[in-house]
Design a protein around this motif. Structure first.
Motif, short mmCIF file in Angstrom:
data_model
loop_
_atom_site.label_atom_id
_atom_site.label_comp_id
_atom_site.label_asym_id
_atom_site.label_seq_id
_atom_site.Cartn_x
_atom_site.Cartn_y
_atom_site.Cartn_z
N GLU A 210 -55.37 3.38 -38.64
CA GLU A 210 -55.72 4.27 -37.71
C GLU A 210 -56.95 4.93 -38.18
O GLU A 210 -57.51 5.32 -37.09
CB GLU A 210 -54.23 5.22 -37.75
CG GLU A 210 -54.43 6.31 -36.86
CD GLU A 210 -53.08 7.14 -36.75
OE1 GLU A 210 -52.91 7.91 -35.48
OE2 GLU A 210 -52.14 7.14 -37.58
N VAL A 213 -59.62 2.57 -36.96
CA VAL A 213 -60.11 2.78 -35.57
C VAL A 213 -60.57 3.81 -34.95
O VAL A 213 -61.61 4.01 -34.04
CB VAL A 213 -58.62 2.32 -34.61
CG1 VAL A 213 -58.78 2.63 -33.10
CG2 VAL A 213 -58.03 0.84 -35.07
N TYR A 214 -60.04 5.14 -35.59
CA TYR A 214 -60.64 6.36 -34.88
C TYR A 214 -61.89 6.55 -35.40
O TYR A 214 -62.91 7.09 -34.53
CB TYR A 214 -59.78 7.39 -35.90
CG TYR A 214 -60.11 8.95 -35.39
CD1 TYR A 214 -59.67 9.54 -34.30
CD2 TYR A 214 -61.08 9.70 -36.24
CE1 TYR A 214 -60.18 10.79 -34.06
CE2 TYR A 214 -61.22 10.94 -35.83
CZ TYR A 214 -61.01 11.42 -34.78
OH TYR A 214 -61.50 12.72 -34.54
N LEU A 235 -55.54 0.62 -30.84
CA LEU A 235 -54.70 1.03 -31.95
C LEU A 235 -53.57 0.17 -32.37
O LEU A 235 -53.30 -0.30 -33.43
CB LEU A 235 -54.47 2.45 -31.94
CG LEU A 235 -53.81 3.00 -33.12
CD1 LEU A 235 -54.41 2.58 -34.60
CD2 LEU A 235 -53.38 4.44 -32.99
N GLN A 239 -53.00 -2.42 -35.27
CA GLN A 239 -51.90 -2.62 -36.34
C GLN A 239 -51.43 -3.88 -36.30
O GLN A 239 -50.62 -4.20 -37.57
CB GLN A 239 -51.11 -1.34 -36.18
CG GLN A 239 -51.68 0.04 -36.27
CD GLN A 239 -50.99 1.11 -35.72
OE1 GLN A 239 -50.23 0.97 -34.80
NE2 GLN A 239 -50.86 2.27 -36.46
#
Length: 266
Positions: A210, A213-214, A235, A239
């Motif tokens: 997470e 990706v952010y 996201l 995952q």
């Protein structure tokens, strides 16, 4: 914002870049580039494409007590963050291809992960050489190839499958000079004499999928290309598909090599 693969990010992205990208990717390289340029006490140093100032901060420590550190970037958002970190440094808004400095103004010229995004790389390198004093040293870092950076090879493949080649190219752009022969070909077209190239194995590390990706989306040019719905889709798929890069504690680590090219001005 124009998406011309020039690495330009909006102001909000500059804040995220500073908070997340720096520890994940960039911080470990600043002392390496400063060392390659032999930055030391009393030097006047110029950092071209300084971003939020991680390399210039490292150089500023090395030039104490009577040296001077100057950073130049074309991105106002990046410079705003940099100025808060090191207000005593000189910060300039400008282009690498047209440096706003006199000939032979600096003892050291450095640039970390900016060359890939210059509109005219040869002109920019010639400008960096022009402002360097005789006896001075230049050091320029670029990322290694995408295939040698497994995490980003996987992430760009995922972006391509979900959103197409144009979106994936935004994340591929930092790696366009990753092959040594292509990088050296750029330098051969400049005024620089024989250069030295050193390839170093770095490590990218993120707290989680997470967080990764952010950082990649919100702290980069992709911030304007991917909407909230697409972000959630990415996201979810990351995952699922990138679990092979996740350690037992949930963190993400993978090799992130880079090349440092250096030369001394006679």
């Amino acid at each position: 914002m124009e998406h011309n693969l020039m690495g330009q990010v909006p102001k909000t992205a500059a804040e995220i870049y500073e908070e997340f990208f720096l520890p994940a990717l960039f911080r470990e390289w600043a002392p390496r580039v400063a060392e390659a340029a032999a930055v030391g006490p009393g030097n006047h140093v110029l950092d071209v494409a300084c971003g939020t100032g991680v390399l210039l901060c490292a150089c500023a420590e090395r030039v104490k007590p009577d040296g001077e550190a100057t950073g130049l970037d074309r991105n106002e958002g990046m410079l705003a963050v940099a100025k808060r970190k090191l207000p005593e440094a000189v910060w300039k808004l400008g282009m690498a291809e047209e440096l706003p400095f006199q000939d032979q103004s600096f003892d050291r010229v450095v640039s970390q992960f900016g060359l890939m995004f210059f509109e005219d790389r040869v002109t920019a390198l010639n400008e960096m050489w022009r402002v360097l004093r005789p006896g001075g040293r230049i050091a320029v870092a670029v990322w290694g190839s995408l295939e040698d950076t497994p995490g980003y090879a996987a992430m760009t493949n995922l972006l391509r499958s979900l959103f197409g080649a144009e979106t994936a190219r935004e994340l591929e752009a930092p790696y366009v000079l990753g092959k040594r022969e292509e990088l050296l070909a750029v330098f051969k077209d400049t005024m620089l004499p024989e250069v030295t190239i050193e390839t170093i194995e770095g490590t990218a590390q993120f707290a989680s999928i997470e967080a990764w990706v952010y950082t990649d989306i919100k702290g980069w040019t992709l911030a304007d290309l991917i909407d909230d719905t697409q972000y959630q889709r990415l996201l979810t798929e990351a995952q699922k598909q990138l679990q092979h890069l996740v350690a037992a504690d949930g963190s993400v680590r993978f090799p992130a090599p880079a090349h440092i090219v250096s030369a001394v001005k006679a």
